[in-house]
Scaffold this active site. Structure first.
Site, PDB file in Angstrom:
ATOM      1  N   ASP A 102       0.957  -4.187  12.932  1.00  0.00           N
ATOM      2  CA  ASP A 102       0.530  -4.029  11.473  1.00  0.00           C
ATOM      3  C   ASP A 102       0.896  -2.260  10.724  1.00  0.00           C
ATOM      4  O   ASP A 102       1.032  -1.618  11.295  1.00  0.00           O
ATOM      5  CB  ASP A 102      -1.103  -4.447  10.993  1.00  0.00           C
ATOM      6  N   ASP A 191      -8.324  -7.981   4.352  1.00  0.00           N
ATOM      7  CA  ASP A 191      -8.823  -6.683   4.675  1.00  0.00           C
ATOM      8  C   ASP A 191      -9.557  -5.664   3.917  1.00  0.00           C
ATOM      9  O   ASP A 191      -9.340  -5.458   2.947  1.00  0.00           O
ATOM     10  CB  ASP A 191      -6.864  -5.468   4.655  1.00  0.00           C
ATOM     11  N   GLU A 193     -13.178  -3.271   4.424  1.00  0.00           N
ATOM     12  CA  GLU A 193     -13.494  -2.613   5.220  1.00  0.00           C
ATOM     13  C   GLU A 193     -14.176  -1.262   4.047  1.00  0.00           C
ATOM     14  O   GLU A 193     -14.213  -1.450   3.002  1.00  0.00           O
ATOM     15  CB  GLU A 193     -12.269  -1.554   6.280  1.00  0.00           C
TER      16      GLU A 193
END
Length: 300
Positions: A102, A191, A193
């Site tokens: 990624d 995503d 986090e």
């Protein structure tokens, strides 16, 4: 040459220097917030309050849009796996899993042919962050990985304190996060986090965080017909969602853990779909299955 993001060892300043940087950024933000632009995007920056915290600065994050998938695994900077750990993780997974990477703006223009030659068969590319940032290298990275033969997808770095999950799903899909059934496009990734710009859980309660994620994933599915992949760490998920199993039946899990195994997964997920197992020399990942299964995920 492929660019890489700042390594922690290269950017870690003394506590005093970090304090000065933070103070300087805070002082300047009120004067520049109305005219500042994201790096290389021509888009407005995040609000003045969204300045990198000390941990993020130590990891190399200097402004809105700088965050990347897995910038931190414990809220205190990004750990660097030892070469032995990375090798062990690779050997354990290689027999049954598919290798990929990624990338974000930190890799710049990627030499995709080189990674294809190393056996990488999929790639995820950062597309957006919040509702203002777009990766200025997105086209080269997203199209380049596709053109070399990889199955590719895109990800959105969530900022749950800046706007609603619905608004961020709209921004993501409108700026690279869409999906098509061409067999080479993977579903988009949420995503979610550690917060590089403030409090760990973005100032949300566990219940509010669950609602935010539900709004994003519901909107993403309504727009694309696909369930978004959820990327996180077990520690963040436990702290900020109460280790909910609410999404485990619908949304594939991408677990981040730099060690020899994925470790304990968040509640409800019996297995992971992707595993980010190292950041050396850049983020490297495994899809939990062979190439045939990866193609099936792309097709939906």
């Amino acid at each position: 040459m492929t660019r890489t993001r700042p390594r922690r060892a290269a950017v870690l300043a003394t506590a005093f220097a970090a304090t000065l940087l933070a103070a300087s950024a805070t002082a300047a933000s009120s004067a520049t917030a109305s005219t500042a632009t994201g790096p290389g995007t021509g888009s407005p920056s995040q609000p003045a309050a969204a300045q990198p915290n000390d941990s993020a600065r130590a990891a190399g994050i200097r402004s809105a849009g700088d965050a990347w998938m897995g910038w931190s695994q414990d809220g205190h900077g990004r750990p660097t796996p030892t070469p032995k750990q990375a090798a062990q993780a690779s050997s354990l997974a290689a027999a049954t899993q598919t290798s990929g990477i990624d990338v974000s703006k930190w890799q710049g223009n990627v030499d995709w042919a080189t990674y294809w030659g190393q056996g990488k068969r999929f790639a995820y590319v950062k597309a957006t962050e919040g509702t203002t940032y777009q990766n200025s290298y997105f086209a080269q990275q997203y199209n380049g990985s596709y053109n070399v033969g990889m199955i590719r997808g895109s990800y959105h770095f969530a900022l749950p304190d800046s706007s609603s999950g619905t608004a961020q799903a709209d921004w993501f899909v409108g700026h690279g996060g869409g999906w098509s059934g061409d067999g080479k496009t993977l579903p988009g990734v949420l995503d979610i986090e550690y917060n590089p710009y403030g409090a760990t859980c973005y100032g949300l309660s566990q219940a509010s965080m669950r609602s935010w994620i539900a709004a994003f994933t519901s909107r993403y599915k309504a727009l694309t017909g696909r369930d978004a992949v959820i990327y996180s760490t077990t520690s963040w998920w436990t702290t900020c969602t109460g280790n909910t199993s609410q999404f485990s039946a619908t949304n594939p899990l991408w677990i981040a853990r730099y060690n020899t195994s994925p470790g304990t997964l968040p509640a409800g997920w019996a297995y992971y779909t992707f595993w980010q197992y190292t950041d050396s020399p850049l983020d490297q990942d495994y899809f939990n299955g062979d190439l045939t299964r990866l193609r099936a995920l792309a097709l939906g």
